[in-house]
Design an enzyme around this catalytic site. Structure first.
Site, PDB file in Angstrom:
ATOM      1  N   SER A 152     137.088  13.005   7.011  1.00 31.46           N
ATOM      2  CA  SER A 152     135.765  13.612   7.072  1.00 31.46           C
ATOM      3  C   SER A 152     134.715  12.594   7.522  1.00 31.46           C
ATOM      4  CB  SER A 152     135.411  14.162   5.693  1.00 31.46           C
ATOM      5  OG  SER A 152     134.154  14.756   5.745  1.00 31.46           O
ATOM      6  N   GLY A 153     133.945  12.951   8.538  1.00 27.34           N
ATOM      7  CA  GLY A 153     132.904  12.066   9.038  1.00 27.34           C
ATOM      8  C   GLY A 153     133.382  11.094  10.102  1.00 27.34           C
ATOM      9  N   THR A 196     134.350  16.742  15.081  1.00 25.17           N
ATOM     10  CA  THR A 196     133.583  17.851  15.644  1.00 25.17           C
ATOM     11  C   THR A 196     132.747  17.388  16.831  1.00 25.17           C
ATOM     12  OG1 THR A 196     133.569  18.909  13.495  1.00 25.17           O
ATOM     13  CG2 THR A 196     131.931  19.663  15.053  1.00 25.17           C
ATOM     14  N   ASN A 243     129.698  13.483   4.753  1.00 22.32           N
ATOM     15  CA  ASN A 243     129.208  13.811   6.086  1.00 22.32           C
ATOM     16  C   ASN A 243     128.090  14.848   5.976  1.00 22.32           C
ATOM     17  OD1 ASN A 243     128.900  14.573   8.736  1.00 22.32           O
ATOM     18  ND2 ASN A 243     131.028  15.203   9.057  1.00 22.32           N
ATOM     19  N   SER A 281     129.472  18.376   7.603  1.00 18.40           N
ATOM     20  CA  SER A 281     130.916  18.447   7.441  1.00 18.40           C
ATOM     21  C   SER A 281     131.444  19.860   7.701  1.00 18.40           C
ATOM     22  CB  SER A 281     131.260  18.015   6.019  1.00 18.40           C
ATOM     23  OG  SER A 281     132.648  18.000   5.850  1.00 18.40           O
ATOM     24  N   SER A 282     132.470  19.954   8.528  1.00 17.66           N
ATOM     25  CA  SER A 282     133.085  21.274   8.792  1.00 17.66           C
ATOM     26  C   SER A 282     133.900  21.653   7.570  1.00 17.66           C
ATOM     27  CB  SER A 282     134.029  21.219   9.991  1.00 17.66           C
ATOM     28  OG  SER A 282     133.525  20.403  11.009  1.00 17.66           O
ATOM     29  N   GLY A 305     139.930  16.747   7.886  1.00 17.78           N
ATOM     30  CA  GLY A 305     140.788  15.578   7.695  1.00 17.78           C
ATOM     31  C   GLY A 305     141.307  15.496   6.272  1.00 17.78           C
ATOM     32  N   GLU A 357     141.835  14.641   2.554  1.00 21.14           N
ATOM     33  CA  GLU A 357     140.775  14.506   1.538  1.00 21.14           C
ATOM     34  C   GLU A 357     141.315  14.007   0.206  1.00 21.14           C
ATOM     35  OE1 GLU A 357     138.624  18.216   1.147  1.00 21.14           O
ATOM     36  OE2 GLU A 357     137.452  17.820   2.950  1.00 21.14           O
TER      37      GLU A 357
HETATM   38  P1  ATP Z   1     134.326  16.636   8.904  1.00 21.33           P
HETATM   39  O1  ATP Z   1     135.800  16.532   8.708  1.00 21.33           O
HETATM   40  O2  ATP Z   1     133.564  16.388   7.653  1.00 21.33           O
HETATM   41  O3  ATP Z   1     133.897  17.886   9.597  1.00 21.33           O
HETATM   42  P2  ATP Z   1     134.012  15.205  11.400  1.00 21.33           P
HETATM   43  O4  ATP Z   1     135.171  14.315  11.659  1.00 21.33           O
HETATM   44  O5  ATP Z   1     133.974  16.494  12.130  1.00 21.33           O
HETATM   45  O6  ATP Z   1     133.879  15.391   9.835  1.00 21.33           O
HETATM   46  P3  ATP Z   1     131.499  14.744  12.728  1.00 21.33           P
HETATM   47  O7  ATP Z   1     130.697  15.813  12.096  1.00 21.33           O
HETATM   48  O8  ATP Z   1     132.019  14.973  14.105  1.00 21.33           O
HETATM   49  O9  ATP Z   1     132.695  14.358  11.739  1.00 21.33           O
HETATM   50  O10 ATP Z   1     130.685  13.369  12.762  1.00 21.33           O
HETATM   51  C1  ATP Z   1     129.862  12.958  11.699  1.00 21.33           C
HETATM   52  C2  ATP Z   1     128.585  12.337  12.227  1.00 21.33           C
HETATM   53  O11 ATP Z   1     128.884  11.122  12.892  1.00 21.33           O
HETATM   54  C3  ATP Z   1     127.871  13.177  13.281  1.00 21.33           C
HETATM   55  O12 ATP Z   1     127.002  14.102  12.692  1.00 21.33           O
HETATM   56  C4  ATP Z   1     127.135  12.125  14.084  1.00 21.33           C
HETATM   57  O13 ATP Z   1     125.958  11.751  13.422  1.00 21.33           O
HETATM   58  C5  ATP Z   1     128.069  10.934  14.030  1.00 21.33           C
HETATM   59  N1  ATP Z   1     128.934  10.864  15.244  1.00 21.33           N
HETATM   60  C6  ATP Z   1     130.215  11.235  15.356  1.00 21.33           C
HETATM   61  N2  ATP Z   1     130.692  11.020  16.598  1.00 21.33           N
HETATM   62  C7  ATP Z   1     129.679  10.495  17.312  1.00 21.33           C
HETATM   63  C8  ATP Z   1     129.521  10.042  18.675  1.00 21.33           C
HETATM   64  N3  ATP Z   1     130.511  10.095  19.562  1.00 21.33           N
HETATM   65  N4  ATP Z   1     128.315   9.538  19.024  1.00 21.33           N
HETATM   66  C9  ATP Z   1     127.304   9.456  18.144  1.00 21.33           C
HETATM   67  N5  ATP Z   1     127.383   9.846  16.853  1.00 21.33           N
HETATM   68  C10 ATP Z   1     128.556  10.374  16.434  1.00 21.33           C
HETATM   69 MG    MG Z   2     133.797  18.415  11.556  1.00 22.05          MG
END
Ligand code: ATP
Ligand code: MG
Length: 713
Positions: A108-109, A113, A160, A163-164, A399, A401
């Site tokens: 997560s984070g 996404t 996050n 977070s999705s 991811g 957890e």
């Molecule tokens: P979860 O499993 O909780 O959904 P995730 O893996 O989908 O987490 P994201 O929501 O994609 O995580 O990323 C978390 C935060 O990190 C984003 O809101 C953004 O602020 C930052 N981030 C992620 N990737 C990038 C990137 N390529 N460039 C800039 N910031 C990023």
């Molecule tokens: Mg996500």
């Protein structure tokens, strides 16, 4: 397909492909990853796998000039980038007429996404060369779809801010000209318990806060209190978050609804349901005599029941009786059994969760209809057919957890990650092996941990944890969560990846945990202790038929259409529905089959720190992720045979300019196997290469460096 970045980004940038490291060990891996992270090079390959570290800052690497520089290129021709991976997936479709999929994993984070959105934008940009209105429109719908899904499926968690809380698989369809013509979204297990309960520092789904902070006319919804006064949304004690602009996001999602084709009535119903849930959270019961209860009424404008009735277009008396009593059919006789406070509270929460989950499912169905409609419309013109369409699938799923308290949801999520890891092992190795076979090359096998045993522990019919859980759920009598724990303790006592206090009381992990309610699974990514509390209930996932009938009978036809099963009469016998665990297991098995039928590409996302900081590279946290993602094994497997492979034509094109060979190629510079062999002989690389049917394979990174050095000399 060949990969392995050979682009030199300067020695101070580290290597762009981990297979090029001279030593493969954790230290060397970490050093390279850290160096690149600090230089803003967040992407690095392991062959065709892309490792991505969340930069936690906006990098200027996604603009049109970047898109242009990756378009039409092979992965290894440019520095590692997610565009290159998206391009490779697209070219698989275009050049080999094969469906591909991009699997994005990480905790997560870690940036999954964001990665999926960048991929989508890249594909939209490279496919829309002629700026055709139709393609633009479809790309736009696909992008706007994300806005809606994030509003209703994402939330602020302690890990996050966005977070999705559901898994998402999106198929992008392309026509015979390789233009996008639509898509389809599949979702997995929305974390609906969040609707009624949030931990400190966490929020409910964004939609609730967007309505409360973004809507100018809250009176229409009877939302007269401050956001902090609504129980379903205040438990985390963080309704407002500096980094999230709910007001602006509300406008965005309203716009997105229009783009995706929701009618005004539909949009209004969506928000009414959200508002009704907010009211449900504040609805309380008054005890009558210990056995029965009634809804606590208020005479002012904050009367919850009045507003719920108005928003859901259901009679007040119907809602009231559904919440405080239950209709049971026994031998053609219909009896109304009144509920005590505990049961009424439980029923109210179940209704809230079900309303939200159904809304979410309905949104996805609606979006899918719009996306599919594009296909159908094209069909009627007779020049595009759905059958001929190729797809790129993009998987962005929760991811692994490990929380302080892990429940049924975490078991599902972690099981999902086991399945994906299993697929990674199978596909990456399979692909590698297949390529060597196709090219007629011999290679050396590498050992790695195969997590199939853990997948089986959870999913196997009759003997797996889910099967035991189902058995406990259908057993007659008053079966408790602890009895379920007893049954798995007995059945799985000798399993290497299963444990509990009863089985190994001396284990130090049980010292700090209320031990008789927990079991432990040794996941590939680490040990997780699960509390069985609520397992049976969550697995049964029952919503009483009364609620279904209530919502089906709503005067709002849109809401009513979300509950078709409510039409059944009270006395009709219904088949026992599948349990939540079994539904999830089945969906994981079919997801796994779906993905393995496509050419896979992997993005392995890494979270550099828990502070969401662009400047911290937390060694311990990152090492752990590298270990459980199996990245070192990945490099070793990739390196076991050859660190680099490239089609003969590309090889000759790239190295024919080397001084000592330039004038001698015959016929002049023609990209043939013979000329490639000539270059290798001339540069003394003979012992380090193998000649496949269509590709040249290079064993040692040093040979590749040598070639590159000579090329730029
Ligand atoms: P979860 O499993 O909780 O959904 P995730 O893996 O989908 O987490 P994201 O929501 O994609 O995580 O990323 C978390 C935060 O990190 C984003 O809101 C953004 O602020 C930052 N981030 C992620 N990737 C990038 C990137 N390529 N460039 C800039 N910031 C990023
Ligand atoms: Mg996500």
């Amino acid at each position: 397909m060949a990969a392995g970045s050979i682009e030199h980004e300067g020695p101070d940038m580290g290597v762009g492909d981990f297979v090029l490291l001279s030593d493969i060990n954790m230290d060397a891996f970490m050093k390279n990853l850290k160096l690149r992270f600090e230089k803003g090079r967040i992407y690095t390959y392991i062959g065709e796998v892309l490792v991505s570290v969340n930069p936690y800052r906006d990098l200027p690497i996604y603009g049109p000039e970047y898109i242009k520089s990756y378009k039409g290129r092979e992965m290894f021709e440019r520095p590692a980038h997610i565009f290159a991976l998206a391009e490779a997936a697209y070219r698989t479709l275009k050049q080999r007429s094969l469906n591909s999929c991009i699997v994005i994993s990480g905790e997560s984070g870690s940036g999954k996404t964001e990665a999926s959105k960048i991929i989508l934008r890249y594909i939209a940009a490279v496919t829309n060369v002629s700026n055709q209105a139709e393609i633009q429109r479809i790309s736009n719908i696909l992008i706007q779809t994300n806005v809606i899904l994030e509003t209703f499926g994402n939330s602020r968690t302690n890990r996050n801010d966005n977070s999705s809380r559901f898994g998402k698989y999106m198929d992008l369809n392309f026509d015979y000209k390789f233009d996008p013509i639509g898509g389809k979204i599949q979702h997995y297990l929305l974390e609906k318990s969040r609707v009624i309960k949030q931990q400190l520092g966490e929020r409910n789904f964004h939609s609730f806060y967007q309505l409360l902070f973004g809507e100018n006319n809250l009176k229409e919804y009877g939302l007269n209190l401050k956001a902090e006064d609504y129980y379903y949304i205040n438990q985390g004690n963080c309704c407002k978050i500096p980094k999230i602009d709910d007001r602006n996001d509300y406008q965005q999602v309203k716009q997105a609804f229009k783009v995706v084709g929701f009618t005004q009535d539909e949009i209004s119903t969506i928000w009414k349901i959200v508002a009704a849930i907010v009211h449900l959270g504040n609805l309380q019961f008054t005890d009558v005599d210990g056995e029965h209860c009634s809804i606590t009424r208020s005479n002012d404008n904050n009367d919850q029941l009045k507003w719920i009735s108005k928003l859901l277009s259901c009679e007040e008396s119907d809602i009231s009786s559904t919440l405080t009593s239950r209709v049971v059919a026994a031998r053609n006789e219909v009896i109304q059994a009144r509920q005590n406070m505990t049961r009424a509270n439980y029923g109210r929460d179940a209704l809230s969760k079900a309303l939200y989950e159904r809304l979410f499912e309905w949104l996805i169905k609606h979006i899918n209809k719009t996306l599919a409609k594009e296909n159908n419309e094209q069909l009627t013109h007779g020049y595009r057919t759905v059958q001929s369409s190729l797809v790129i699938g993009v998987l962005d799923i929760y991811g692994f957890e490990i929380f302080e308290n892990n429940s049924f949801e975490q078991l599902c999520i972690n099981y999902c990650n086991e399945k994906l890891q299993q697929l990674f092992i199978e596909l990456v190795l399979k692909q590698e092996q297949e390529e060597y076979e196709r090219e007629n090359i011999t290679w050396q096998h590498i050992d790695y941990f195969n997590n199939k045993i853990i997948c089986d522990l959870i999913e196997q019919s009759r003997t797996g944890i889910i099967a035991h859980l189902d058995e406990a759920c259908i057993a007659v009598g008053n079966i408790t969560d602890e009895m379920f724990l007893d049954s798995i303790n007995k059945a799985l006592k000798s399993h290497k990846h299963f444990s509990s206090w009863k089985l190994s009381p001396g284990d130090k992990i049980w010292k700090s945990i209320n031990n008789n309610k927990h079991f432990l699974i040794r996941h590939y990514a680490g040990d997780v202790v699960y509390s069985v509390d609520g397992f049976l209930d969550k697995n049964r996932d029952t919503l009483f038929d009364d609620f279904k009938r209530l919502l089906f009978n709503s005067k709002n036809p849109i809401l009513s259409s979300m509950w078709p099963e409510g039409e059944k009469s009270i006395t009709s016998v219904t088949r026992r529905p599948l349990t939540a665990g079994t539904i999830f297991r089945n969906s994981m098995i079919s997801l796994s089959n779906l993905l393995s039928s496509k050419q896979p590409f992997y993005v392995r996302c890494i979270k550099p720190n828990d502070e969401k900081s662009p400047n911290i590279f937390d060694q311990t946290r990152v090492e752990h992720q590298i270990a459980y993602l199996g990245l070192l094994e990945n490099v070793r497997v990739r390196r076991a045979g050859f660190c680099h492979r490239t089609p003969y034509d590309r090889f000759v094109q790239r190295y024919k300019i080397i001084d000592s060979v330039r004038s001698k190629l015959y016929p002049r510079g023609v990209p043939t196997k013979e000329n490639a062999a000539y270059i290798c002989r001339e540069l003394n690389l003979e012992n380090d290469v193998a000649y496949g049917n269509t590709k040249l394979f290079i064993k040692q990174p040093v040979s590749l460096f040598e070639l590159e050095k000579k090329r730029t000399a």
